[in-house]
Design an enzyme around this catalytic site. Structure first.
Site, PDB file in Angstrom:
ATOM      1  N   HIS A 207       0.800  -1.235   0.000  1.00 32.45           N
ATOM      2  CA  HIS A 207       0.000   0.000   0.000  1.00 32.45           C
ATOM      3  C   HIS A 207       0.828   1.278   0.000  1.00 32.45           C
ATOM      4  O   HIS A 207       0.279   2.364  -0.046  1.00 32.45           O
ATOM      5  CB  HIS A 207      -0.924   0.018   1.225  1.00 32.45           C
ATOM      6  CG  HIS A 207      -0.193   0.289   2.509  1.00 32.45           C
ATOM      7  ND1 HIS A 207       0.462  -0.690   3.201  1.00 32.45           N
ATOM      8  CD2 HIS A 207       0.023   1.438   3.189  1.00 32.45           C
ATOM      9  CE1 HIS A 207       1.036  -0.160   4.269  1.00 32.45           C
ATOM     10  NE2 HIS A 207       0.793   1.136   4.291  1.00 32.45           N
TER      11      HIS A 207
HETATM   12  C1  UD1 Z   1      -1.524   5.527   6.354  1.00 30.90           C
HETATM   13  C2  UD1 Z   1      -0.166   5.893   6.976  1.00 30.90           C
HETATM   14  C3  UD1 Z   1       0.812   4.756   6.743  1.00 30.90           C
HETATM   15  C4  UD1 Z   1       0.278   3.423   7.215  1.00 30.90           C
HETATM   16  C5  UD1 Z   1      -1.076   3.191   6.555  1.00 30.90           C
HETATM   17  C6  UD1 Z   1      -1.706   1.881   6.964  1.00 30.90           C
HETATM   18  C7  UD1 Z   1       0.433   8.293   6.962  1.00 30.90           C
HETATM   19  C8  UD1 Z   1       1.310   9.316   6.334  1.00 30.90           C
HETATM   20  N1  UD1 Z   1       0.403   7.089   6.357  1.00 30.90           N
HETATM   21  O1  UD1 Z   1      -1.360   5.470   4.941  1.00 30.90           O
HETATM   22  O2  UD1 Z   1       2.002   5.025   7.460  1.00 30.90           O
HETATM   23  O3  UD1 Z   1       1.164   2.383   6.883  1.00 30.90           O
HETATM   24  O4  UD1 Z   1      -1.938   4.279   6.886  1.00 30.90           O
HETATM   25  O5  UD1 Z   1      -2.895   1.675   6.297  1.00 30.90           O
HETATM   26  O6  UD1 Z   1      -0.185   8.592   7.956  1.00 30.90           O
HETATM   27  N2  UD1 Z   1      -9.149   5.278   2.855  1.00 30.90           N
HETATM   28  C9  UD1 Z   1     -10.354   4.623   2.844  1.00 30.90           C
HETATM   29  N3  UD1 Z   1     -10.849   4.181   4.039  1.00 30.90           N
HETATM   30  C10 UD1 Z   1     -10.200   4.359   5.212  1.00 30.90           C
HETATM   31  C11 UD1 Z   1      -8.967   5.037   5.191  1.00 30.90           C
HETATM   32  C12 UD1 Z   1      -8.445   5.490   4.017  1.00 30.90           C
HETATM   33  O7  UD1 Z   1     -10.968   4.442   1.803  1.00 30.90           O
HETATM   34  O8  UD1 Z   1     -10.714   3.925   6.265  1.00 30.90           O
HETATM   35  C13 UD1 Z   1      -8.580   5.758   1.595  1.00 30.90           C
HETATM   36  C14 UD1 Z   1      -8.386   7.261   1.605  1.00 30.90           C
HETATM   37  O9  UD1 Z   1      -9.484   7.905   1.086  1.00 30.90           O
HETATM   38  C15 UD1 Z   1      -7.159   7.457   0.752  1.00 30.90           C
HETATM   39  C16 UD1 Z   1      -6.381   6.165   0.948  1.00 30.90           C
HETATM   40  O10 UD1 Z   1      -7.270   5.225   1.488  1.00 30.90           O
HETATM   41  O11 UD1 Z   1      -7.503   7.530  -0.583  1.00 30.90           O
HETATM   42  C17 UD1 Z   1      -5.154   6.359   1.806  1.00 30.90           C
HETATM   43  O12 UD1 Z   1      -5.493   6.706   3.152  1.00 30.90           O
HETATM   44  P1  UD1 Z   1      -4.511   7.564   4.100  1.00 30.90           P
HETATM   45  O13 UD1 Z   1      -4.954   7.440   5.490  1.00 30.90           O
HETATM   46  O14 UD1 Z   1      -4.341   8.914   3.545  1.00 30.90           O
HETATM   47  O15 UD1 Z   1      -3.081   6.914   3.969  1.00 30.90           O
HETATM   48  P2  UD1 Z   1      -2.615   5.387   3.965  1.00 30.90           P
HETATM   49  O16 UD1 Z   1      -2.107   5.086   2.612  1.00 30.90           O
HETATM   50  O17 UD1 Z   1      -3.656   4.468   4.531  1.00 30.90           O
END
Ligand code: UD1
Length: 364
Positions: A207
């Site tokens: 991811h």
């Molecule tokens: C975040 C952390 C990363 C960790 C990861 C585990 C930071 C900088 N990064 O990255 O260190 O390894 O979490 O998962 O804090 N989304 C959903 N549903 C959710 C959460 C997110 O659909 O419940 C989508 C968001 O809309 C976005 C993407 O997933 O498009 C990424 O989510 P985000 O929390 O920004 O970062 P991660 O890649 O999950």
């Protein structure tokens, strides 16, 4: 009066770091743990299911921050958490890991002169292109008490000029979570639901932005997985970021058309760990999974150029690989009968007790 300790959690990897500590502190006669969920992860299978599996109660406070750019997420969290601190007046604020909320909350609390603790301090990939590395450096430069999982953490902090008195090595809290729910993990047998047998499949998680945010890199990874899947079935729970990009770059079909690759939604803690316990090998870019495979003695191929957890390579079962190397390296693992690896010191399921002792000495 008990010491009021805010435990900050935001995203999936935080919940298994906070849970053992919440249970340890709730059972004490001096501390009152207060769960603060910032809401960076909000889907049921990215958040709520972990609360159930790890027997955490509903958070005392939910900031509902949600998704956004780094600055948006960090900024919104700082604004909301500063307000909460002013109203709720915690005696101590504890942050874990390296997500955006970690850096946001430590800053908000420190400027209100509230003592702060960073659990999982001192890890460094020395790669500032990773958002997590920026969060780690910021957090460690501010927090009053730095709790490290391994000696490299202590060394990194000392090299950065942090006073020795602020550093306490406590071990790896994630192993406490694992041991806390081990019986349920062992009962779960999630592999049965996928018609797989223990030791006869690999488990994949990817991811990181560096792997999944550009079409060329994601395509190369998919092709590597399809090649590996000629020799062993692969289970790939898709993180929301990964699924979104596989769809946007029209690559999902590469995985779906391969009979020996099973994609799933993100899994809860017990379901995922039950798959991990019985996996023959793991292909990942996660930080936590590098550590869990080392603890369990499972061969791990980490698709990254560097790691902030070098002890998993020096002592454990982890190796860094390029995408192109994945098929050959997974084939090599399948051919070898032994897995060399040792469990680092203090990864013993008793880290929460050491953390509680360290916080108590800060609070008095
Ligand atoms: C975040 C952390 C990363 C960790 C990861 C585990 C930071 C900088 N990064 O990255 O260190 O390894 O979490 O998962 O804090 N989304 C959903 N549903 C959710 C959460 C997110 O659909 O419940 C989508 C968001 O809309 C976005 C993407 O997933 O498009 C990424 O989510 P985000 O929390 O920004 O970062 P991660 O890649 O999950």
């Amino acid at each position: 009066m008990k010491t009021r300790i805010h435990l900050i959690c935001a995203a999936r990897p935080n919940f298994m770091k906070v849970a053992p500590l919440y249970h340890e502190l709730s059972g004490s006669d001096w501390a009152q743990p207060v769960l603060v969920h910032t809401g960076q992860h909000y889907d049921v299978n990215m958040s709520d299911s972990f609360f159930q599996d790890l027997k955490l109660p509903e958070p005392d406070f939910h900031l509902g921050i949600g998704s956004g750019s780094h600055a948006e997420q960090t900024g919104k969290t700082m604004i909301a958490y500063e307000k909460l601190c002013t109203e709720d007046k915690p005696d101590v604020v504890l942050v874990v890991g390296d997500v955006n909320a970690t850096a946001a909350c430590v800053q908000a609390a420190a400027k209100l002169h509230i003592p702060t603790v960073h659990l999982e301090a001192g890890l460094r990939s020395n790669d500032r292109r990773m958002p997590e590395e920026i969060n780690r450096i910021l957090t460690d430069s501010i927090a009053d008490l730095l709790l490290t999982p391994s000696p490299d953490g202590d060394e990194n902090l000392l090299r950065e000029g942090i006073a020795k008195e602020k550093i306490v090595r406590v071990g790896n809290i994630m192993m406490d979570s694992l041991e806390l729910v081990r019986p349920r993990i062992e009962e779960t047998k999630y592999w049965e639901k996928l018609s797989l047998k223990p030791g006869e499949y690999g488990l994949v998680t990817l991811h990181r932005p560096s792997n999944v945010d550009t079409p060329e890199k994601l395509e190369e990874l998919c092709e590597a997985l399809v090649k590996s899947a000629k020799e062993i079935s692969l289970v790939f729970p898709l993180h929301p970021r990964t699924r979104k990009n596989l769809e946007a770059f029209a690559l999902l079909h590469l995985l779906e058309e391969c009979e020996s690759i099973i994609t799933t939604e993100p899994l809860g803690y017990c379901d995922f760990m039950s798959l991990l316990f019985a996996a023959r090998l793991v292909i990942t870019d996660s930080g936590g999974i590098q550590e869990e495979t080392t603890y369990l003695g499972i061969p791990c191929l980490t698709r990254r150029d560097n790691t902030e957890r070098p002890i998993t390579i020096a002592l454990g079962t982890n190796q860094l690989v390029t995408s192109a190397e994945i098929p050959q390296k997974s084939s090599d693992i399948l051919k070898s009968e032994v897995t060399d690896g040792r469990v680092p010191e203090l990864w013993d399921g008793k880290t929460a007790q050491r953390v509680a002792r360290a916080i108590r000495s800060l609070a008095v």
